[in-house]
Design a protein around this motif. Structure first.
Motif, PDB file in Angstrom:
ATOM      1  N   GLY A  55      22.329  25.377  -6.883  1.00  0.00           N
ATOM      2  CA  GLY A  55      22.440  26.040  -5.995  1.00  0.00           C
ATOM      3  C   GLY A  55      23.730  25.394  -5.000  1.00  0.00           C
ATOM      4  O   GLY A  55      24.412  25.474  -5.350  1.00  0.00           O
ATOM      5  N   VAL A  56      23.688  25.735  -3.536  1.00  0.00           N
ATOM      6  CA  VAL A  56      25.073  25.525  -2.814  1.00  0.00           C
ATOM      7  C   VAL A  56      24.458  24.578  -1.964  1.00  0.00           C
ATOM      8  O   VAL A  56      23.609  24.702  -1.199  1.00  0.00           O
ATOM      9  CB  VAL A  56      24.883  26.672  -2.186  1.00  0.00           C
ATOM     10  N   VAL A  57      25.372  23.114  -1.630  1.00  0.00           N
ATOM     11  CA  VAL A  57      25.636  21.981  -0.781  1.00  0.00           C
ATOM     12  C   VAL A  57      26.419  22.565   0.355  1.00  0.00           C
ATOM     13  O   VAL A  57      27.716  22.527  -0.684  1.00  0.00           O
ATOM     14  CB  VAL A  57      25.310  20.963  -1.804  1.00  0.00           C
ATOM     15  N   ASP A  58      25.914  21.796   0.971  1.00  0.00           N
ATOM     16  CA  ASP A  58      27.024  22.754   2.217  1.00  0.00           C
ATOM     17  C   ASP A  58      27.553  21.453   3.320  1.00  0.00           C
ATOM     18  O   ASP A  58      26.026  20.370   2.543  1.00  0.00           O
ATOM     19  CB  ASP A  58      26.784  23.846   3.591  1.00  0.00           C
ATOM     20  N   ALA A  59      28.043  21.362   3.867  1.00  0.00           N
ATOM     21  CA  ALA A  59      28.882  20.000   5.214  1.00  0.00           C
ATOM     22  C   ALA A  59      27.512  20.053   6.088  1.00  0.00           C
ATOM     23  O   ALA A  59      27.041  18.570   6.172  1.00  0.00           O
ATOM     24  CB  ALA A  59      30.309  19.966   5.553  1.00  0.00           C
ATOM     25  N   GLN A  60      27.137  20.963   6.613  1.00  0.00           N
ATOM     26  CA  GLN A  60      26.196  20.221   7.040  1.00  0.00           C
ATOM     27  C   GLN A  60      25.256  19.388   7.142  1.00  0.00           C
ATOM     28  O   GLN A  60      24.592  18.752   7.733  1.00  0.00           O
ATOM     29  CB  GLN A  60      26.172  21.528   8.622  1.00  0.00           C
ATOM     30  N   THR A  61      24.325  20.182   5.497  1.00  0.00           N
ATOM     31  CA  THR A  61      23.402  19.630   5.171  1.00  0.00           C
ATOM     32  C   THR A  61      23.714  17.911   4.814  1.00  0.00           C
ATOM     33  O   THR A  61      22.677  16.994   5.157  1.00  0.00           O
ATOM     34  CB  THR A  61      22.572  20.241   4.222  1.00  0.00           C
ATOM     35  N   LEU A  62      24.559  17.742   4.481  1.00  0.00           N
ATOM     36  CA  LEU A  62      24.888  16.682   3.990  1.00  0.00           C
ATOM     37  C   LEU A  62      25.826  15.643   4.736  1.00  0.00           C
ATOM     38  O   LEU A  62      24.928  14.824   5.400  1.00  0.00           O
ATOM     39  CB  LEU A  62      26.421  17.119   3.174  1.00  0.00           C
ATOM     40  N   THR A  63      25.955  15.915   5.594  1.00  0.00           N
ATOM     41  CA  THR A  63      26.254  14.990   6.938  1.00  0.00           C
ATOM     42  C   THR A  63      25.241  14.680   7.820  1.00  0.00           C
ATOM     43  O   THR A  63      24.016  14.043   8.733  1.00  0.00           O
ATOM     44  CB  THR A  63      27.550  15.434   8.208  1.00  0.00           C
ATOM     45  N   ALA A  64      24.171  15.684   8.152  1.00  0.00           N
ATOM     46  CA  ALA A  64      22.957  15.724   9.171  1.00  0.00           C
ATOM     47  C   ALA A  64      21.767  14.497   7.835  1.00  0.00           C
ATOM     48  O   ALA A  64      20.904  14.217   8.486  1.00  0.00           O
ATOM     49  CB  ALA A  64      21.658  16.880   8.850  1.00  0.00           C
ATOM     50  N   SER A  65      21.872  14.701   7.034  1.00  0.00           N
ATOM     51  CA  SER A  65      20.771  14.372   5.922  1.00  0.00           C
ATOM     52  C   SER A  65      21.216  12.476   5.321  1.00  0.00           C
ATOM     53  O   SER A  65      21.068  11.781   4.449  1.00  0.00           O
ATOM     54  CB  SER A  65      20.613  14.664   4.994  1.00  0.00           C
ATOM     55  N   TRP A  66      23.026  12.387   5.882  1.00  0.00           N
ATOM     56  CA  TRP A  66      22.959  11.272   5.370  1.00  0.00           C
ATOM     57  C   TRP A  66      22.696   9.584   6.036  1.00  0.00           C
ATOM     58  O   TRP A  66      22.450  10.043   6.658  1.00  0.00           O
ATOM     59  CB  TRP A  66      24.828  10.977   5.708  1.00  0.00           C
ATOM     60  N   ASN A  67      22.200   8.739   4.775  1.00  0.00           N
ATOM     61  CA  ASN A  67      22.300   7.720   5.150  1.00  0.00           C
ATOM     62  C   ASN A  67      22.517   6.712   4.958  1.00  0.00           C
ATOM     63  O   ASN A  67      22.790   6.753   3.688  1.00  0.00           O
ATOM     64  CB  ASN A  67      20.244   7.741   4.699  1.00  0.00           C
ATOM     65  N   ALA A  68      23.344   5.901   5.764  1.00  0.00           N
ATOM     66  CA  ALA A  68      23.851   4.545   5.669  1.00  0.00           C
ATOM     67  C   ALA A  68      22.887   3.446   5.677  1.00  0.00           C
ATOM     68  O   ALA A  68      23.543   2.023   5.267  1.00  0.00           O
ATOM     69  CB  ALA A  68      24.947   4.456   6.653  1.00  0.00           C
ATOM     70  N   SER A  69      22.035   3.599   5.062  1.00  0.00           N
ATOM     71  CA  SER A  69      20.754   2.507   5.335  1.00  0.00           C
ATOM     72  C   SER A  69      21.378   1.628   3.564  1.00  0.00           C
ATOM     73  O   SER A  69      20.802   0.496   3.725  1.00  0.00           O
ATOM     74  CB  SER A  69      19.398   2.666   5.306  1.00  0.00           C
TER      75      SER A  69
END
Length: 173
Positions: A55-69
């Motif tokens: 599949g493909v990971v895109d920057a929008q998905t990566l940044t929207a799901s980023w969790n710095a916890s």
């Protein structure tokens, strides 16, 4: 002759991105982020351990799901970010109009381009469409076959930090 045809009638193979940076399914979300930042790309095809397209990971998905916890979130496998269901790929012989419809239907700014064995041969992005519309031709060397180039970037820790091979040794004054 192909350049004289309207963009929507041209084959996807004429305008798609061929030279792709890919990431292995065993890599982390953090590695995906690092690869995108270092290479200046917005899409990372994900390959399985045999080099097959997942599949493909895109920057929008990566940044929207980023969790710095915590670090465990950054160490999640990149496959955790893949969109559910089939990727809606098109063959290289599809017209640009057909590929654009697949992009709209999927709600994404890209569509994977696969051959008849589901091997990734390229990626058509919104940028490719705009470049084609503008008449900008990007020269890219032809690929030798199989999965696109898989580059591997290893993190480098400054000496003296935990995790560096020389962490316990005294450095020069």
């Amino acid at each position: 002759m192909a350049a004289h045809r309207p963009l929507e009638r041209r084959a996807v193979a004429e305008v798609m991105t061929l030279d792709l940076l890919t990431i292995s399914e065993s890599e982390s979300v953090l590695m995906a982020w690092e690869l995108m930042c270092q290479a200046g790309v917005h899409h990372l095809p994900v390959a399985d351990d045999e080099g097959g397209f997942i599949g493909v990971v895109d920057a929008q998905t990566l940044t929207a799901s980023w969790n710095a916890s915590g670090p465990e979130q950054a160490r999640r496998p990149v496959t955790a970010l893949l969109p559910p269901g089939p990727q809606g790929a098109v063959p290289p012989t599809a017209t640009v109009a057909e590929a654009a419809r697949a992009m709209v239907k999927a709600g994404r700014d890209y569509v994977p381009v696969t051959d008849d064995r589901n091997v990734l041969v390229g990626l058509l992005t919104a940028r490719d469409l705009v470049s084609g519309l503008a008449g900008v031709h990007r020269d890219v060397a032809p690929r030798s076959g199989g999965m696109p180039s898989l580059y591997r970037i290893e993190p480098v820790f400054p000496a003296g930090l935990p995790g560096h091979p020389d962490a316990g040794r005294m450095g020069p004054d």
